[in-house]
Design an enzyme around this catalytic site. Structure first.
Site, PDB file in Angstrom:
ATOM      1  N   VAL A   1      10.095 -22.709   4.039  1.00  0.00           N
ATOM      2  CA  VAL A   1      10.455 -22.653   5.455  1.00  0.00           C
ATOM      3  C   VAL A   1      10.611 -21.196   5.892  1.00  0.00           C
ATOM      4  O   VAL A   1      10.756 -20.299   5.067  1.00  0.00           O
ATOM      5  CB  VAL A   1      11.785 -23.392   5.769  1.00  0.00           C
ATOM      6  CG1 VAL A   1      11.630 -24.882   5.576  1.00  0.00           C
ATOM      7  CG2 VAL A   1      12.922 -22.854   4.930  1.00  0.00           C
TER       8      VAL A   1
ATOM      9  N   SER B   1       5.685 -17.799   1.268  1.00  0.00           N
ATOM     10  CA  SER B   1       6.413 -18.586   0.271  1.00  0.00           C
ATOM     11  C   SER B   1       5.714 -19.911  -0.005  1.00  0.00           C
ATOM     12  O   SER B   1       5.883 -20.503  -1.059  1.00  0.00           O
ATOM     13  CB  SER B   1       7.869 -18.801   0.685  1.00  0.00           C
ATOM     14  OG  SER B   1       7.956 -19.295   1.990  1.00  0.00           O
TER      15      SER B   1
ATOM     16  N   VAL C   1      12.495 -19.815   1.101  1.00  0.00           N
ATOM     17  CA  VAL C   1      12.510 -19.285   2.463  1.00  0.00           C
ATOM     18  C   VAL C   1      11.937 -17.873   2.481  1.00  0.00           C
ATOM     19  O   VAL C   1      12.234 -17.054   1.623  1.00  0.00           O
ATOM     20  CB  VAL C   1      13.941 -19.316   3.063  1.00  0.00           C
ATOM     21  CG1 VAL C   1      14.920 -18.567   2.194  1.00  0.00           C
ATOM     22  CG2 VAL C   1      13.949 -18.755   4.475  1.00  0.00           C
ATOM     23  N   CYS C   2      11.029 -17.627   3.448  1.00  0.00           N
ATOM     24  CA  CYS C   2      10.561 -16.255   3.692  1.00  0.00           C
ATOM     25  C   CYS C   2      10.548 -16.061   5.200  1.00  0.00           C
ATOM     26  O   CYS C   2      11.045 -16.903   5.933  1.00  0.00           O
ATOM     27  CB  CYS C   2       9.207 -15.995   3.065  1.00  0.00           C
ATOM     28  SG  CYS C   2       7.853 -16.857   3.866  1.00  0.00           S
ATOM     29  N   SER C   3       9.961 -14.971   5.673  1.00  0.00           N
ATOM     30  CA  SER C   3      10.056 -14.644   7.085  1.00  0.00           C
ATOM     31  C   SER C   3       9.502 -15.765   7.969  1.00  0.00           C
ATOM     32  O   SER C   3      10.165 -16.250   8.863  1.00  0.00           O
ATOM     33  CB  SER C   3       9.332 -13.337   7.349  1.00  0.00           C
ATOM     34  OG  SER C   3       9.563 -12.926   8.644  1.00  0.00           O
TER      35      SER C   3
END
Lengths: 101, 433
Positions: free
Chosen positions: A36, A13, A6-8
């Site tokens: 996601v 990612s 998960v990243c922003s």
């Protein structure tokens, strides 16, 4: 093994997902991984993952993610900085192995 | 330098991220973010209505003649999306906040909307042809200008919902009643409270909350839209990134409502045919003229990496040039790294600050059009700059100038780092032999 990243927004990612899967192939491991954005993390984690990794730039949200992880019995960790780059697959895979021990 | 990073981490980053993760601000951010697709689609209809083509084409080519004849209809999607953006934001903020409190999201969103609509007094209107339209809500208060009222009403409404829930003041349904039916009854008392209080306040006592908020937030927008305001914004975001934290996500939690209000004001002015738009620094200003290649304007730096002597830096450049063109630079920030790296902190902050000053001056002098359109942030920057300004080629020139400017700022620092890295590689190579 199934690893959720998960990243922003789920963009950066996605690149790291590729590095992780390729690194796994080198060692003969089959890794299923997906990226996601923060908004989709909670819903996606319910679909059954072995572990989840949080991009370092949103590590200030780790408590929230860890809480969601506990509800789903899934370990959640922040990715170590040097693992978060297309050239960092080796470090990332080592971290994944350590996490799932 | 280590002391400097400790200060950034403790004095600056921790309080800022804590604030951004505060429950209400988080709901505001999530609610605002969910309106982005609407704003993007809506503003593209502005481009269709005002196509970026030479004036001669507009007078001669059939397609453009058709557009100018049907401009009213073409702008309807713009009016329904951007023109009503406060409605969508209010519902989404109420929904997110309720969810965060583990309350029913739909009840939270709906109650927020009711509270918000109660601040706007319906009036009876007739259409241009004299036909009666019955009661209407003026759209002027439902777009960007109504955003802050929407935010406050959403938060208040959900807090009322929570108050009733935690105090247990609710109608309990017997077992066997379907969940959805039970939920709608649970929302009954808070709804009575919200409607009654807002009715007293806004209708009976005629408290004009829109007027009050305008007088508070117009000066604030004025401050944000100054060169100092823009530079401070850029410094806050880049300093957070040097600590490895997503700066726009943190600062955006607070700035996004203001950015959106400025953007809708500019879009309104554009469709009204104004030559000069009121604001310089809605979000696209930063997106296309400063964050070229990602936060810190690292596209120029990635180009420099392609010519590095160090093998690692060269490989990194090759691996990240494509994402950089689409404004994704986390691989550079963590891979180079820029985060907590004394070689790059100065250019990472200084380059964007210089680009901000240049862009601001150029737009103040109206040498480049001001941004009024929201394009997806993954567009290559020159294309984004072109679209955001409604098709101004000079914006492309400014964007390219800024890429070069920031590359020049990075150059000496990148050279020094390259020297250190290649020396290190040489040493390690010798050891391997």
């Amino acid at each position: 093994m199934k690893i959720l990243l998960v990243c922003s927004g789920g963009m950066s990612s996605a690149m790291v997902v590729k590095a992780l899967v390729n690194e796994g192939k080198k060692e003969g491991l089959e890794i299923i991984s997906k990226a996601v954005g923060t908004g989709d993390f909670e819903t996606e984690l319910k679909n059954g993952w072995d572990g989840a990794l949080v991009a370092p730039q949103i590590r200030h949200k780790i408590d929230e993610f860890k809480g969601i992880g506990e509800e789903n019995n899934t370990p959640v960790q922040v990715i170590e900085t040097k693992g978060y780059s297309p050239l960092g697959g080796k470090f990332l895979l080592a971290q994944v192995k350590e996490m799932l021990k | 330098m280590e002391k400097f990073y400790a200060i950034i981490e403790n004095v600056f980053m921790k309080p800022m991220t804590k604030l951004a993760e505060q429950r209400h601000l988080k709901a505001v951010r999530d609610g605002m973010v969910s309106t982005i697709p609407l704003t993007i689609v809506g503003s593209f209809f502005l481009i269709i209505a005002f196509p970026p083509v030479p004036a001669a084409w507009k007078e001669s080519m059939d397609i453009f003649l058709w557009i100018s004849k049907n401009i009213g209809d073409i702008l309807i999607p713009f009016r329904i999306t951007m023109g009503l953006v406060a409605i969508y934001a209010t519902y989404n903020i109420g929904y997110s906040l309720a969810k965060n409190y583990k309350l029913d999201g739909v009840s939270g969103g709906t109650l927020s909307l009711v509270a918000y609509f109660m601040t706007i007094i319906p009036s009876i209107a007739t259409s241009n042809t004299g036909e009666g339209l019955g009661f209407v809500l003026p759209m002027s208060k439902l777009g960007g200008a109504g955003l802050f009222v929407g935010i406050v009403m959403a938060i208040s409404a959900v807090e009322v919902l929570r108050f009733f829930k935690t105090k247990g003041i609710t109608i309990k349904m017997p077992e066997g009643v379907p969940d959805s039916v039970a939920r709608s009854f649970e929302a009954l008392f808070p709804t009575v409270a919200v409607v009654f209080v807002t009715w007293l306040l806004f209708i009976m006592f005629k408290f004009d909350i829109h007027n009050l908020f305008n007088s508070i937030f117009n000066p604030l927008k004025g401050i944000v839209d100054t060169p100092i305001g823009a530079v401070v914004m850029v410094m806050l975001i880049t300093l957070l990134w040097t600590a490895g934290i997503h700066g726009v996500s943190v600062i955006g939690a607070m700035a996004r409502p203001i950015w959106l209000e400025m953007l809708t004001a500019n879009a309104d002015a554009m469709q009204a045919g104004d030559k000069v738009l009121p604001y310089i620094t809605p979000e696209p200003f930063f997106q296309w003229f400063i964050w070229i290649g990602g936060s810190g304007g690292t596209l120029g730096l990635v180009f420099l990496l392609l010519f590095a002597r160090s093998k690692y830096l060269k490989d990194l450049g090759k691996a990240t040039i494509l994402p950089a063109i689409f404004n994704i630079n986390e691989p550079i920030i963590f891979g180079l790294p820029i985060m907590l790296n004394p070689f790059f902190t100065i250019p990472f902050v200084l380059g964007p600050v210089l680009a901000t000053i240049v862009s601001y001056i150029v737009m103040t002098l109206n040498l480049v059009s001001r941004p009024a359109i929201l394009a997806p942030w993954t567009f290559p920057a020159p294309i984004g700059a072109y679209l955001a300004t409604g098709g101004d080629l000079r914006a492309v020139a400014l964007c390219i100038f800024n890429i070069v400017l920031m590359a020049v700022v990075y150059y000496p620092f990148m050279k020094a780092y390259d020297k250190k890295m290649s020396a290190q590689e040489l040493e390690e190579g010798l050891e391997e032999v």
